[in-house]
Design a protein around this motif. Structure first.
Motif, short mmCIF file in Angstrom:
data_model
loop_
_atom_site.label_atom_id
_atom_site.label_comp_id
_atom_site.label_asym_id
_atom_site.label_seq_id
_atom_site.Cartn_x
_atom_site.Cartn_y
_atom_site.Cartn_z
N GLU A 67 40.98 78.63 34.91
CA GLU A 67 40.40 78.43 36.23
C GLU A 67 39.75 77.07 36.40
N LEU A 68 39.62 76.32 35.30
CA LEU A 68 39.04 74.98 35.38
C LEU A 68 40.03 74.01 36.04
N ASN A 69 39.50 73.06 36.81
CA ASN A 69 40.33 71.97 37.35
C ASN A 69 40.06 70.74 36.50
N VAL A 70 41.08 70.26 35.82
CA VAL A 70 40.93 69.18 34.85
C VAL A 70 41.81 68.00 35.26
N THR A 71 41.28 66.80 35.13
CA THR A 71 42.07 65.62 35.44
C THR A 71 41.89 64.57 34.36
N SER A 72 42.94 63.81 34.12
CA SER A 72 42.87 62.65 33.21
C SER A 72 43.33 61.39 33.93
N LYS A 73 43.46 61.48 35.25
CA LYS A 73 43.99 60.36 36.04
C LYS A 73 42.87 59.63 36.79
N ASP A 74 43.11 58.36 37.01
CA ASP A 74 42.22 57.52 37.83
C ASP A 74 40.77 57.55 37.35
N LEU A 75 40.60 57.56 36.04
CA LEU A 75 39.25 57.54 35.48
C LEU A 75 38.78 56.09 35.35
N PRO A 76 37.50 55.83 35.57
CA PRO A 76 37.01 54.44 35.61
C PRO A 76 36.99 53.76 34.25
N GLN A 77 36.91 54.56 33.16
CA GLN A 77 36.86 54.00 31.81
C GLN A 77 37.58 54.92 30.85
N GLN A 78 37.75 54.47 29.63
CA GLN A 78 38.37 55.26 28.58
C GLN A 78 37.46 55.33 27.36
N TRP A 92 30.24 57.30 36.21
CA TRP A 92 30.83 58.64 36.08
C TRP A 92 30.14 59.62 37.03
N GLN A 93 28.84 59.47 37.20
CA GLN A 93 28.12 60.36 38.10
C GLN A 93 28.61 60.24 39.53
N GLN A 94 29.03 59.03 39.93
CA GLN A 94 29.54 58.82 41.28
C GLN A 94 30.87 59.55 41.52
N LEU A 95 31.58 59.88 40.44
CA LEU A 95 32.84 60.61 40.59
C LEU A 95 32.62 62.02 41.12
N GLY A 96 31.44 62.58 40.82
CA GLY A 96 31.18 63.95 41.24
C GLY A 96 31.86 64.99 40.38
#
Length: 430
Positions: A67-78, A92-96
């Motif tokens: 049920e989790l929504n997970v993304t690895s795309k368009d992240l600001p850093q690695q 990261w906090q601004q991503l929400g």
């Protein structure tokens, strides 16, 4: 990049709607509500682990089937660790996105060591501290390591253990009549890495896992032969006959400690419920009604079991419960055709077949979920944490094994050349 946005709402509340004295002036009341609207739907940001190309896709796929929504795309850093977030946490906090998963792999004396962290973005806190896992470098070990890490990540975020490192056993049938071949197979919980445990010319029924996930009990019926229950180690070795009785020996169920097996057999007439040592021997009859009693399944605490009886009338099977301590039996299902019961791992739910539809009820018999017509007269099997089920169906003439989330509605399937029957999910190995 989407961020939270502020919404300022002014509410004018008429004084006429307030409890005020009649002689007071009815001036409007202004309420200013300042709150945030999250516009980001993802719950987890997953940064592929540094130095890794094997584990990360497995972990990401596992988590995305929950049920989790997970993304690895368009992240600001690695970043590879929480220490690399120093000074950049506001980005990261601004991503929400509430949670961030980071990690890296390294080699050490022929092993692959994975260090990873689950970070609560709002506070920057590492949940549960840094995690490490050591694995061998072969493909099977690496796949298993990926599932174990996904289990832990899921648990750190939700508080519930994941169910990715358990395995699924099922039967695949090809051919018909004398040409029927049945294969007992075991695969990973993501539908990959399927292996054949045994193959027979005939039918295999109702596989059941031992609690430690190392053994499977199942029934084999060859042409002009009684159905016989075998127990086999999934990691190799021969199969041992535990019911050499001249009757229909069906539906084995391991006790929670793995020492005993419940089953039904007709070798003394109508089908009764028996208990036997998991190694064979020490046979004990438990249910001996004039009607037919079949499909026993231990409760997780071992203090009772559920089973199916047609004592209410021909073709009116119902689910009953037997308590070992008192010897008392009680009806669980409420009217209608109810068969193939199986407990969830916490004992709070029972998967069963309601007519020809797969369903779930609580222990009081109230139906809590309808999964629908699977196309094969079999009930679903719960995942170890009870949040997903696996069931068999047919689509376009082919067998399909479906894994469905009971919470997020997500499902994925795996097709086969023949018919798929009786999928059952093991507990996570220790």
């Amino acid at each position: 990049m989407h961020t939270h946005k502020k919404l300022l709402t002014t509410l004018l509340v008429s004084a006429a709607s307030l409890l005020v004295a009649p002689n007071l002036s009815a001036a409007p009341v202004v309420l200013e509500l300042d709150y945030e609207i999250p516009v980001q739907q993802n719950q987890v940001a997953f940064v592929p682990f540094a130095g890794d190309s094997v584990l990360s896709p497995i972990i990401l796929n596992d988590l995305n089937n929950t049920e989790l929504n997970v993304t690895s795309k368009d992240l600001p850093q690695q970043p590879r660790s929480s220490s690399e977030l120093t000074g950049t946490l506001p980005v990261w906090q601004q991503l929400g996105i509430p949670y961030l998963v980071v990690g890296s792999t390294r080699s050490d004396r022929g092993k692959v060591i994975t260090d990873y962290e689950v970070i609560e973005v709002k506070s920057g806190r590492v949940i549960g501290g840094k995690q490490s896992l050591s694995a061998d470098t072969d493909q099977s070990s690496m796949r298993y390591a990926g599932h174990v890490i996904a289990d832990k990540v899921y648990e750190l975020i939700t508080g519930t253990p994941g169910d990715f490192s358990g395995r699924i056993a099922y039967v695949e049938e090809t051919g018909r009549g004398r040409d029927k071949i049945s294969r007992l197979k075991v695969m990973d919980a993501d539908g990959e890495n399927a292996k054949t445990i045994t193959e027979v010319n005939g039918s295999i029924f109702s596989p059941a896992w031992s609690p430690d996930g190392n053994r499977i009990a199942y029934t084999v019926q060859r042409e002009q032969s009684y159905p016989i229950i075998y127990v086999q180690n999934v990691n190799g070795g021969g199969a041992n006959v535990i019911t050499p009785y001249k009757g229909s020996n069906l539906s084995p169920s391991f006790s929670p400690d793995g020492s005993k097996i419940l089953f039904s057999s007709s070798f003394e007439g109508s089908a009764n419920i028996y208990e036997i040592s998991a190694n064979g021997g020490n046979l004990r009859k438990i249910i001996d009604w004039p009607s037919s009693e079949v499909q026993p399944s231990y409760a997780p605490d071992g203090k009772s079991f559920i089973f199916v009886s047609d004592r209410a009338g021909f073709n009116k099977p119902s689910i009953y419960r037997y308590e070992f301590g008192s010897g008392r039996t009680s009806q669980v299902s409420r009217g209608g055709y109810a068969t193939s019961p199986q407990f969830s791992s916490d004992g709070s739910q029972i998967a069963f077949l309601s007519g020809r539809s797969a369903a779930i009820m609580n222990t009081n018999g109230a139906v809590t979920a309808n999964i629908g017509n699977t196309g094969i007269d079999e009930a679903p099997s719960f995942s170890p944490n009870g949040k997903r089920v696996v069931y068999a169906s047919t689509q376009g003439g082919k067998g399909v094994l479906t894994i469905k989330s009971l919470e997020g509605g997500k499902a994925f399937g795996k097709s086969a050349q023949g018919i798929i029957r009786s999928p059952v999910w093991s507990s996570n190995p220790n």
